[in-house]
Design an enzyme around this catalytic site. Structure first.
Site, PDB file in Angstrom:
ATOM      1  N   ASN A   7       9.512  16.673 -34.569  1.00 33.23           N
ATOM      2  CA  ASN A   7      10.231  17.939 -34.682  1.00 33.23           C
ATOM      3  C   ASN A   7      10.319  18.579 -33.281  1.00 33.23           C
ATOM      4  O   ASN A   7       9.287  18.800 -32.640  1.00 33.23           O
ATOM      5  CB  ASN A   7       9.447  18.833 -35.654  1.00 33.23           C
ATOM      6  CG  ASN A   7      10.067  20.195 -35.834  1.00 33.23           C
ATOM      7  OD1 ASN A   7      10.451  20.844 -34.869  1.00 33.23           O
ATOM      8  ND2 ASN A   7      10.152  20.656 -37.068  1.00 33.23           N
ATOM      9  N   HIS A  10      10.234  23.412 -31.070  1.00 33.19           N
ATOM     10  CA  HIS A  10       9.570  24.272 -30.081  1.00 33.19           C
ATOM     11  C   HIS A  10       9.954  23.965 -28.640  1.00 33.19           C
ATOM     12  O   HIS A  10       9.606  24.714 -27.734  1.00 33.19           O
ATOM     13  CB  HIS A  10       8.066  24.288 -30.333  1.00 33.19           C
ATOM     14  CG  HIS A  10       7.770  24.876 -31.684  1.00 33.19           C
ATOM     15  ND1 HIS A  10       8.233  26.124 -32.052  1.00 33.19           N
ATOM     16  CD2 HIS A  10       7.144  24.372 -32.777  1.00 33.19           C
ATOM     17  CE1 HIS A  10       7.881  26.366 -33.309  1.00 33.19           C
ATOM     18  NE2 HIS A  10       7.230  25.317 -33.772  1.00 33.19           N
ATOM     19  N   ARG A  18      13.904  32.239 -22.612  1.00 34.26           N
ATOM     20  CA  ARG A  18      14.690  32.723 -21.464  1.00 34.26           C
ATOM     21  C   ARG A  18      16.193  32.682 -21.741  1.00 34.26           C
ATOM     22  O   ARG A  18      16.978  32.979 -20.841  1.00 34.26           O
ATOM     23  CB  ARG A  18      14.387  31.856 -20.232  1.00 34.26           C
ATOM     24  CG  ARG A  18      12.995  32.033 -19.666  1.00 34.26           C
ATOM     25  CD  ARG A  18      12.919  33.334 -18.865  1.00 34.26           C
ATOM     26  NE  ARG A  18      11.557  33.624 -18.483  1.00 34.26           N
ATOM     27  CZ  ARG A  18      11.023  33.349 -17.284  1.00 34.26           C
ATOM     28  NH1 ARG A  18      11.744  32.756 -16.382  1.00 34.26           N
ATOM     29  NH2 ARG A  18       9.771  33.663 -17.033  1.00 34.26           N
ATOM     30  N   HIS A  43      14.861  22.225 -37.369  1.00 36.06           N
ATOM     31  CA  HIS A  43      14.947  23.234 -38.422  1.00 36.06           C
ATOM     32  C   HIS A  43      15.904  24.312 -37.923  1.00 36.06           C
ATOM     33  O   HIS A  43      15.564  25.061 -37.003  1.00 36.06           O
ATOM     34  CB  HIS A  43      13.548  23.806 -38.687  1.00 36.06           C
ATOM     35  CG  HIS A  43      13.510  24.832 -39.788  1.00 36.06           C
ATOM     36  ND1 HIS A  43      12.336  25.410 -40.220  1.00 36.06           N
ATOM     37  CD2 HIS A  43      14.491  25.390 -40.556  1.00 36.06           C
ATOM     38  CE1 HIS A  43      12.603  26.277 -41.200  1.00 36.06           C
ATOM     39  NE2 HIS A  43      13.906  26.284 -41.407  1.00 36.06           N
ATOM     40  N   ARG A  45      17.113  27.559 -38.414  1.00 31.24           N
ATOM     41  CA  ARG A  45      16.747  28.739 -39.206  1.00 31.24           C
ATOM     42  C   ARG A  45      17.899  29.720 -39.249  1.00 31.24           C
ATOM     43  O   ARG A  45      18.720  29.789 -38.323  1.00 31.24           O
ATOM     44  CB  ARG A  45      15.516  29.422 -38.596  1.00 31.24           C
ATOM     45  CG  ARG A  45      14.253  28.586 -38.669  1.00 31.24           C
ATOM     46  CD  ARG A  45      13.063  29.395 -38.203  1.00 31.24           C
ATOM     47  NE  ARG A  45      12.632  30.315 -39.225  1.00 31.24           N
ATOM     48  CZ  ARG A  45      11.544  30.154 -39.989  1.00 31.24           C
ATOM     49  NH1 ARG A  45      10.756  29.112 -39.817  1.00 31.24           N
ATOM     50  NH2 ARG A  45      11.234  31.025 -40.910  1.00 31.24           N
ATOM     51  N   ARG A  49      16.155  31.371 -34.322  1.00 28.78           N
ATOM     52  CA  ARG A  49      15.145  31.742 -33.329  1.00 28.78           C
ATOM     53  C   ARG A  49      14.836  30.618 -32.351  1.00 28.78           C
ATOM     54  O   ARG A  49      14.360  30.865 -31.265  1.00 28.78           O
ATOM     55  CB  ARG A  49      13.859  32.212 -34.008  1.00 28.78           C
ATOM     56  CG  ARG A  49      13.137  31.121 -34.741  1.00 28.78           C
ATOM     57  CD  ARG A  49      11.807  31.580 -35.272  1.00 28.78           C
ATOM     58  NE  ARG A  49      11.973  32.524 -36.365  1.00 28.78           N
ATOM     59  CZ  ARG A  49      11.000  32.802 -37.245  1.00 28.78           C
ATOM     60  NH1 ARG A  49       9.819  32.231 -37.107  1.00 28.78           N
ATOM     61  NH2 ARG A  49      11.209  33.634 -38.224  1.00 28.78           N
ATOM     62  N   GLU A  70      16.096  20.227 -41.369  1.00 27.67           N
ATOM     63  CA  GLU A  70      15.346  21.142 -42.248  1.00 27.67           C
ATOM     64  C   GLU A  70      16.146  22.417 -42.354  1.00 27.67           C
ATOM     65  O   GLU A  70      16.624  22.936 -41.343  1.00 27.67           O
ATOM     66  CB  GLU A  70      13.998  21.492 -41.615  1.00 27.67           C
ATOM     67  CG  GLU A  70      12.920  20.507 -41.888  1.00 27.67           C
ATOM     68  CD  GLU A  70      11.645  20.908 -41.163  1.00 27.67           C
ATOM     69  OE1 GLU A  70      11.484  22.069 -40.770  1.00 27.67           O
ATOM     70  OE2 GLU A  70      10.819  20.019 -40.989  1.00 27.67           O
ATOM     71  N   THR A 101       7.003  28.109 -41.210  1.00 25.50           N
ATOM     72  CA  THR A 101       7.118  27.940 -42.661  1.00 25.50           C
ATOM     73  C   THR A 101       5.736  28.102 -43.282  1.00 25.50           C
ATOM     74  O   THR A 101       4.796  27.411 -42.900  1.00 25.50           O
ATOM     75  CB  THR A 101       7.684  26.543 -42.977  1.00 25.50           C
ATOM     76  OG1 THR A 101       8.788  26.292 -42.115  1.00 25.50           O
ATOM     77  CG2 THR A 101       8.135  26.450 -44.416  1.00 25.50           C
ATOM     78  N   GLU A 151       8.360  16.211 -49.160  1.00 24.59           N
ATOM     79  CA  GLU A 151       7.430  16.353 -48.038  1.00 24.59           C
ATOM     80  C   GLU A 151       6.321  17.267 -48.505  1.00 24.59           C
ATOM     81  O   GLU A 151       6.576  18.402 -48.912  1.00 24.59           O
ATOM     82  CB  GLU A 151       8.129  16.948 -46.814  1.00 24.59           C
ATOM     83  CG  GLU A 151       7.157  17.096 -45.632  1.00 24.59           C
ATOM     84  CD  GLU A 151       7.825  17.609 -44.369  1.00 24.59           C
ATOM     85  OE1 GLU A 151       9.007  17.296 -44.131  1.00 24.59           O
ATOM     86  OE2 GLU A 151       7.156  18.343 -43.618  1.00 24.59           O
ATOM     87  N   HIS A 191       3.339  19.551 -41.390  1.00 25.26           N
ATOM     88  CA  HIS A 191       2.934  20.918 -41.035  1.00 25.26           C
ATOM     89  C   HIS A 191       1.482  20.970 -40.575  1.00 25.26           C
ATOM     90  O   HIS A 191       0.569  20.643 -41.329  1.00 25.26           O
ATOM     91  CB  HIS A 191       3.141  21.920 -42.171  1.00 25.26           C
ATOM     92  CG  HIS A 191       3.551  23.259 -41.623  1.00 25.26           C
ATOM     93  ND1 HIS A 191       2.671  24.087 -40.982  1.00 25.26           N
ATOM     94  CD2 HIS A 191       4.752  23.875 -41.530  1.00 25.26           C
ATOM     95  CE1 HIS A 191       3.308  25.155 -40.557  1.00 25.26           C
ATOM     96  NE2 HIS A 191       4.575  25.042 -40.868  1.00 25.26           N
TER      97      HIS A 191
END
Ligand code: PXP
Length: 241
Positions: A7, A10, A18, A43, A45, A49, A70, A101, A151, A191
């Site tokens: 994933n 991040h 920035r 993911h 969202r 974000r 996701e 999540t 999952e 997760h």
């Protein structure tokens, strides 16, 4: 043999900090593939974000392995999924104020709604997965929805405050894997999995795939992304089916 799917949310989190161009999730997706990941997860969202629409489009165009999307079960997300056609769509619950999540999707009691929601996705040949707690009622309901995959949420296991509590959560997940396999579902875990707690699943059979993001990106900050993915792929590569 279970596989690693990475994933890259991040990487995008860091970029959005920035609102700039780096680090680039597409580059991370390629490095993950080169290092042994069998697929890449994003993911998208509702609040955008981290991952942005262009990330989903670009990664989907550039990837040589599989894109896992996701998303919350909204109209907007379904339209995006139908346009991008990822390998698999994983439905997750989403709350605006959460940091990540927080729990599994409520599937029990919503079987018909979810089946109807997923129908156009399945009709287009896109597989589906439901992110759920290792709860027999949810697992049976997931089967009734007609998803090929589930999952199981490993967050409570990862966050357990004591070794005893962790063992209890692990046992629940293992029982969930067994039940799901009996029902003919393919089972992924995800997760909060990291370079230490992943070993708790080493001798557990029936796990299809590990979905891991935060711990790999965190390690990458220290040792380099490619190295971090290779280390996790190597660990999972030693697991028996
Ligand atoms: N699976 C699902 C459904 C998730 O929502 C997340 C977090 O985005 C993950 C797996 C990966 O979790 P982590 O980043 O803690 O490895």
């Amino acid at each position: 043999m279970p596989v690693l799917v990475v994933n890259v949310d991040h990487i995008a989190t860091l970029r959005q900090q920035r609102m700039g161009k780096e680090p680039e999730p597409v580059t991370a997706a390629h490095l993950a593939e080169l290092a042994g990941a069998r697929g890449v997860i994003v993911h998208l969202r509702e609040d955008r974000r981290h991952i942005q629409d262009r990330d989903v489009e670009l990664i989907s165009q550039c990837l040589n392995t599989r894109l896992h999307l996701e998303m919350a079960g909204t109209e907007e997300m379904r339209e995006i999924a139908l346009r991008v056609t990822p390998y698999i769509v994983c439905l997750v619950p989403e709350k605006r104020e959460e940091l990540t999540t927080e729990g599994g999707l409520a599937v029990a009691g919503r079987v018909d709604v979810l089946r109807e929601y997923l129908a156009p996705i399945h009709a287009q040949g896109i597989r589906s997965s439901l992110f759920i707690e290792a709860d027999p009622e949810q697992i049976r309901a997931a089967k009734a929805v007609g998803s090929e995959y589930i999952e199981l949420h490993t967050g409570h296991f990862a966050d357990a405050p004591t070794p005893e509590a962790m063992k209890k959560e692990r046992d629940k997940i293992i029982a969930g894997v067994e039940l799901a396999r009996t029902l003919g579902l393919k089972v992924n875990l995800g997760h909060g999995l990291n370079y230490t707690n992943i070993f708790e699943f080493k001798n557990v059979s029936g796990i299809n795939e590990y979905s891991i993001g935060h711990s790999i990106v965190s390690r990458a900050v220290m040792v380099g992304f490619e190295k971090a993915v290779r280390q996790m792929a190597d660990i999972i590569g030693t697991f028996a089916e």
